[in-house]
Scaffold this motif. Structure first.
Motif, mmCIF file in Angstrom:
data_model
loop_
_atom_site.group_PDB
_atom_site.id
_atom_site.type_symbol
_atom_site.label_atom_id
_atom_site.label_comp_id
_atom_site.label_asym_id
_atom_site.label_seq_id
_atom_site.Cartn_x
_atom_site.Cartn_y
_atom_site.Cartn_z
ATOM 1 N N ARG A 47 20.608 -14.041 -12.854
ATOM 2 C CA ARG A 47 21.885 -13.344 -13.049
ATOM 3 C C ARG A 47 21.992 -12.135 -12.121
ATOM 4 N NH1 ARG A 47 20.524 -14.604 -18.461
ATOM 5 N NH2 ARG A 47 19.679 -12.520 -18.844
ATOM 6 N N ILE A 48 20.912 -11.391 -11.979
ATOM 7 C CA ILE A 48 20.941 -10.195 -11.140
ATOM 8 C C ILE A 48 21.142 -10.567 -9.670
ATOM 9 C CG2 ILE A 48 19.541 -8.279 -10.282
ATOM 10 C CD1 ILE A 48 18.230 -8.211 -13.079
ATOM 11 N N GLY A 56 28.292 -8.380 -2.530
ATOM 12 C CA GLY A 56 28.024 -8.145 -1.122
ATOM 13 C C GLY A 56 26.649 -7.613 -0.799
ATOM 14 N N TYR A 57 25.767 -7.510 -1.792
ATOM 15 C CA TYR A 57 24.399 -7.053 -1.547
ATOM 16 C C TYR A 57 23.487 -8.256 -1.346
ATOM 17 C CZ TYR A 57 26.291 -2.760 -3.576
ATOM 18 O OH TYR A 57 27.062 -1.655 -3.842
ATOM 19 N N THR A 58 22.492 -8.101 -0.494
ATOM 20 C CA THR A 58 21.562 -9.201 -0.246
ATOM 21 C C THR A 58 20.136 -8.749 -0.527
ATOM 22 O OG1 THR A 58 20.698 -10.757 1.389
ATOM 23 C CG2 THR A 58 21.392 -8.568 2.197
ATOM 24 N N LEU A 59 19.337 -9.668 -1.078
ATOM 25 C CA LEU A 59 17.930 -9.384 -1.374
ATOM 26 C C LEU A 59 16.996 -10.165 -0.458
ATOM 27 C CD1 LEU A 59 18.063 -9.427 -5.296
ATOM 28 C CD2 LEU A 59 18.449 -7.514 -3.750
ATOM 29 N N SER A 60 17.549 -10.728 0.608
ATOM 30 C CA SER A 60 16.725 -11.525 1.527
ATOM 31 C C SER A 60 15.678 -10.648 2.202
ATOM 32 C CB SER A 60 17.616 -12.169 2.603
ATOM 33 O OG SER A 60 18.548 -13.039 1.995
ATOM 34 N N LEU A 89 19.090 -1.691 -6.920
ATOM 35 C CA LEU A 89 19.932 -1.062 -5.895
ATOM 36 C C LEU A 89 19.365 0.297 -5.474
ATOM 37 C CD1 LEU A 89 23.514 -1.901 -7.233
ATOM 38 C CD2 LEU A 89 22.331 -2.927 -5.281
ATOM 39 N N LEU A 90 18.841 1.058 -6.433
ATOM 40 C CA LEU A 90 18.242 2.357 -6.087
ATOM 41 C C LEU A 90 17.017 2.171 -5.207
ATOM 42 C CD1 LEU A 90 18.453 4.199 -9.547
ATOM 43 C CD2 LEU A 90 19.676 4.848 -7.472
ATOM 44 N N SER A 91 16.177 1.187 -5.538
ATOM 45 C CA SER A 91 14.948 0.987 -4.758
ATOM 46 C C SER A 91 15.243 0.514 -3.348
ATOM 47 C CB SER A 91 14.043 -0.021 -5.477
ATOM 48 O OG SER A 91 14.576 -1.331 -5.407
ATOM 49 N N LEU A 92 16.380 -0.190 -3.169
ATOM 50 C CA LEU A 92 16.759 -0.680 -1.843
ATOM 51 C C LEU A 92 17.615 0.335 -1.078
ATOM 52 C CD1 LEU A 92 17.695 -4.369 -2.773
ATOM 53 C CD2 LEU A 92 15.594 -3.567 -1.678
ATOM 54 N N HIS A 93 17.885 1.491 -1.674
ATOM 55 C CA HIS A 93 18.748 2.527 -1.096
ATOM 56 C C HIS A 93 20.171 2.025 -0.856
ATOM 57 C CE1 HIS A 93 15.550 5.449 -0.631
ATOM 58 N NE2 HIS A 93 14.789 4.517 -0.073
ATOM 59 N N PHE A 105 21.115 2.766 -19.769
ATOM 60 C CA PHE A 105 21.982 1.647 -19.416
ATOM 61 C C PHE A 105 21.660 0.464 -20.326
ATOM 62 C CE2 PHE A 105 21.199 4.226 -15.719
ATOM 63 C CZ PHE A 105 22.412 4.300 -15.040
ATOM 64 N N VAL A 106 22.681 -0.193 -20.868
ATOM 65 C CA VAL A 106 22.504 -1.447 -21.614
ATOM 66 C C VAL A 106 23.686 -2.362 -21.304
ATOM 67 C CG1 VAL A 106 21.112 -0.560 -23.533
ATOM 68 C CG2 VAL A 106 23.606 -0.438 -23.663
ATOM 69 N N GLY A 107 23.422 -3.650 -21.226
ATOM 70 C CA GLY A 107 24.494 -4.612 -20.987
ATOM 71 C C GLY A 107 23.986 -5.838 -20.250
ATOM 72 N N ALA A 108 24.660 -6.958 -20.474
ATOM 73 C CA ALA A 108 24.302 -8.213 -19.813
ATOM 74 C C ALA A 108 25.243 -8.450 -18.634
ATOM 75 C CB ALA A 108 24.401 -9.378 -20.798
ATOM 76 N N LEU A 109 24.725 -9.070 -17.581
ATOM 77 C CA LEU A 109 25.518 -9.348 -16.383
ATOM 78 C C LEU A 109 26.022 -10.780 -16.372
ATOM 79 C CD1 LEU A 109 23.507 -7.668 -13.474
ATOM 80 C CD2 LEU A 109 25.735 -6.972 -14.367
ATOM 81 N N SER A 110 27.250 -10.941 -15.932
ATOM 82 C CA SER A 110 27.758 -12.260 -15.581
ATOM 83 C C SER A 110 27.519 -12.490 -14.092
ATOM 84 C CB SER A 110 29.248 -12.371 -15.899
ATOM 85 O OG SER A 110 29.471 -12.345 -17.288
ATOM 86 N N LEU A 111 27.701 -13.727 -13.655
ATOM 87 C CA LEU A 111 27.405 -14.043 -12.258
ATOM 88 C C LEU A 111 28.373 -13.369 -11.287
ATOM 89 C CD1 LEU A 111 26.482 -17.834 -12.508
ATOM 90 C CD2 LEU A 111 25.008 -15.815 -12.695
ATOM 91 N N ASP A 112 29.555 -12.973 -11.770
ATOM 92 C CA ASP A 112 30.519 -12.304 -10.892
ATOM 93 C C ASP A 112 30.363 -10.787 -10.903
ATOM 94 O OD1 ASP A 112 31.379 -11.764 -13.432
ATOM 95 O OD2 ASP A 112 33.461 -12.370 -13.114
ATOM 96 N N GLY A 113 29.340 -10.285 -11.605
ATOM 97 C CA GLY A 113 29.101 -8.851 -11.632
ATOM 98 C C GLY A 113 29.730 -8.128 -12.802
ATOM 99 N N SER A 114 30.473 -8.833 -13.649
ATOM 100 C CA SER A 114 31.036 -8.185 -14.835
ATOM 101 C C SER A 114 29.946 -7.969 -15.877
ATOM 102 C CB SER A 114 32.180 -9.021 -15.420
ATOM 103 O OG SER A 114 31.722 -10.298 -15.815
ATOM 104 N N ILE A 115 30.155 -6.991 -16.748
ATOM 105 C CA ILE A 115 29.162 -6.618 -17.758
ATOM 106 C C ILE A 115 29.673 -7.052 -19.126
ATOM 107 C CG2 ILE A 115 27.854 -4.725 -18.762
ATOM 108 C CD1 ILE A 115 28.308 -3.194 -16.171
ATOM 109 N N GLN A 116 28.840 -7.780 -19.857
ATOM 110 C CA GLN A 116 29.232 -8.352 -21.140
ATOM 111 C C GLN A 116 28.465 -7.692 -22.283
ATOM 112 O OE1 GLN A 116 31.707 -10.501 -21.121
ATOM 113 N NE2 GLN A 116 31.714 -10.508 -18.872
ATOM 114 N N PRO A 117 29.108 -7.557 -23.461
ATOM 115 C CA PRO A 117 28.381 -7.044 -24.635
ATOM 116 C C PRO A 117 27.322 -8.038 -25.095
ATOM 117 C CG PRO A 117 30.598 -7.775 -25.244
ATOM 118 C CD PRO A 117 30.531 -7.835 -23.754
ATOM 119 N N VAL A 118 26.330 -7.537 -25.786
ATOM 120 C CA VAL A 118 25.209 -8.367 -26.224
ATOM 121 C C VAL A 118 24.945 -8.117 -27.699
ATOM 122 C CG1 VAL A 118 24.113 -8.449 -23.963
ATOM 123 C CG2 VAL A 118 23.557 -6.586 -25.529
ATOM 124 N N GLU A 119 24.176 -9.017 -28.290
ATOM 125 C CA GLU A 119 23.746 -8.843 -29.672
ATOM 126 C C GLU A 119 22.850 -7.609 -29.775
ATOM 127 O OE1 GLU A 119 20.652 -11.001 -32.757
ATOM 128 O OE2 GLU A 119 21.528 -12.178 -31.136
#
Length: 495
Positions: A47-48, A56-60, A89-93, A105-119
């Motif tokens: 998901r991350i 637009g961020y890359t982890l390659s 993102l902080l570690s990659l500057h 920070f708390v929350g689940a990520l969707s694949l489009d970057g939106s943040i969803q509530p969780v149990e």
């Protein structure tokens, strides 16, 4: 490079601080999460990565290791998605921001970057406040009220881009109007006291039980009104305070049950065929049971003699401590379980022992065996014992409605809160505090000791009588316990 942000982990209702640490280095593509993650946390990797790529961020060409500490605590659920993404993102500057140690920070990520509530979102927020977190980023859950918990500042975000923008000073969260708190309970569909014919003494006893949070055992033949009285009992309970309401909502969210946003205390009425796990709570990863869902409210066990003896005996710890500890292989959790226990039972298997209108077909051995389904230690935890009889339906209806009774109950509780300095009632306050605040006269103490020896009462019975007498005095707005209050308490406890 290395970065760290703070999140909240849950162990039942108890929260603890989780340090989300990320180390990133140039190298072959690598992404690993350590720190006892469960399957949902391990899947956060995909998901991350996808959410960051969609923005637009890359982890390659990066070797990334995420550590969730403390490493000896099991991490469950997807609520760590958001803090892990921010730490990456902080570690990659890619994100240049200074995040204080008291920001979570708390929350689940969707694949489009939106943040969803969780149990477990609400318990995590309450835990963050207790842990000293000053600012918390979290998604808005439409199923929960808008939270305002000073000094905790809650920032509602809809996407990862919102969090990045706010941390960079380029985005401001929208203003959310505070919801009006409606404490009017008259519209809730509970049976009103006015609708119950007769049973004046029983209704007065229930008023005392509501004012001091005392447990009640109703005994009588079938059809005499035990279930009717129990069903009307929630209508005389005051509305939940803000903190209590959020605590109840947290338990219902953890159990995946819906709870209305009204301020009415919970009322649970499980069937006698319910298993011990459903009553007490449990499962592979323990969830709250009926006793926790009744927290701050009422648990009514109709036909209590039909429940299994093992299940009933498991009620002894929560009745004494207001908590239930559930131990399983995967986890040991503690849930609050401070409730008023109402129980109803027949005097014998056929129900007509002592009746003037029906003939009892039970033998003395059957009656004894039936009564023994309620063990002595559990029976001793009931403060009020009511023996009911059938009522003539031509009796005049009651003139007092539940709202009038509830007003007196609320006034009596406020006197107790003021006396003890916290939201605790006579039925639960430690005995030492009770006696320090409301000492008996020497003659009253000697009289109780004589009755204790004469009737072979336990010390718990004596304490219950003092608690009941103090509640009766509070309902009458009396500063001290009188002889009349003690006499009435004895009648309620020993009927």
């Amino acid at each position: 490079m290395w970065a760290k942000v703070i999140s909240i982990g849950l162990k039942g209702m108890e929260g603890y601080r989780v340090n989300v640490e990320v180390g990133s280095y140039v190298g072959n593509d690598y992404f690993k999460i350590v720190g006892l993650p469960d399957a949902a946390v391990k899947e956060s990797k995909e998901r991350i990565i996808t959410a960051l790529r969609s923005l637009g961020y890359t982890l390659s060409g990066q070797k990334i290791t995420i550590n969730l500490s403390p490493a000896d605590q099991k991490k469950m659920g997807p609520m760590f998605d958001l803090p892990m993404a921010i730490a990456v993102l902080l570690s990659l500057h890619e994100l240049e921001a200074v995040i204080p140690e008291d920001t979570g920070f708390v929350g689940a990520l969707s694949l489009d970057g939106s943040i969803q509530p969780v149990e477990g979102l609400l318990p995590a927020v309450l835990a963050a406040k207790k842990l000293g977190i000053k600012k918390l980023y979290m998604p808005l859950d439409e199923g929960l009220p808008v939270l305002q918990l000073e000094p905790l500042e809650i920032i509602y975000v809809a996407s990862l881009q919102d969090v990045i923008g706010h941390l960079s000073g380029q985005w401001r969260p929208p203003f959310l109007k505070k919801q009006e708190e409606d404490e009017n309970l008259s519209s809730i569909d509970y049976l009103d006291f006015r609708q119950i014919i007769g049973h004046y003494d029983a209704k007065h006893a229930l008023e005392i039980a509501a004012a001091g949070e005392h447990h009640v055992l109703l005994t009588g033949p079938p059809g005499c009104g035990k279930s009717l009285l129990a069903g009307s009992f929630p209508s005389i309970l005051p509305a939940l305070k803000k903190e209590a309401h959020l605590e109840v909502l947290s338990l219902y969210q953890l159990s995946r049950n819906a709870y209305p946003h009204s301020k009415a205390p919970p009322y649970r009425n499980p069937h006698h065929s319910a298993s011990g796990v459903s009553i007490i709570g449990g499962g592979q990863y323990p969830k709250p049971g009926e006793i926790s869902l009744a927290h701050r409210g009422v648990l009514f066990l109709d036909e209590i003699g039909e429940f299994s003896k093992k299940t009933l005996d498991m009620l002894r710890q929560p009745l004494e401590d207001g908590l239930i500890t559930i131990s399983r292989t995967n986890a040991t959790v503690t849930y609050p379980a401070s409730f008023i226990l109402l129980a109803a039972m027949n005097p014998c298997p056929c129900g007509y022992t002592g009746s003037n209108s029906h003939y009892c077909t039970c033998t003395s051995k059957q009656i004894t065996a039936y009564q023994n389904r309620l063990s002595g230690p559990l029976r001793d935890r009931f403060d009020i014992n009511l023996s009911l009889a059938p009522i003539d339906i031509n009796t005049d209806a009651a003139t007092e409605n539940s709202e009038m009774v509830r007003g007196r109950v609320e006034a009596a509780r406020n006197r107790q809160y003021e006396r003890y300095g916290s939201e605790v009632c006579n039925g639960r306050v430690p005995y030492e505090i009770l006696m320090n605040m409301s000492p008996l006269r020497d003659e009253q103490q000697r009289q109780l000791q004589r009755l204790l020896l004469k009737n072979a009462w336990s010390n718990r019975t004596q304490i219950k009588i003092i608690r009941l007498a103090r509640t009766i005095a509070d309902l009458q707005a009396k500063p001290a316990i009188s002889d009349e209050h003690i006499s009435e308490a004895i009648k309620l406890n020993t009927v």
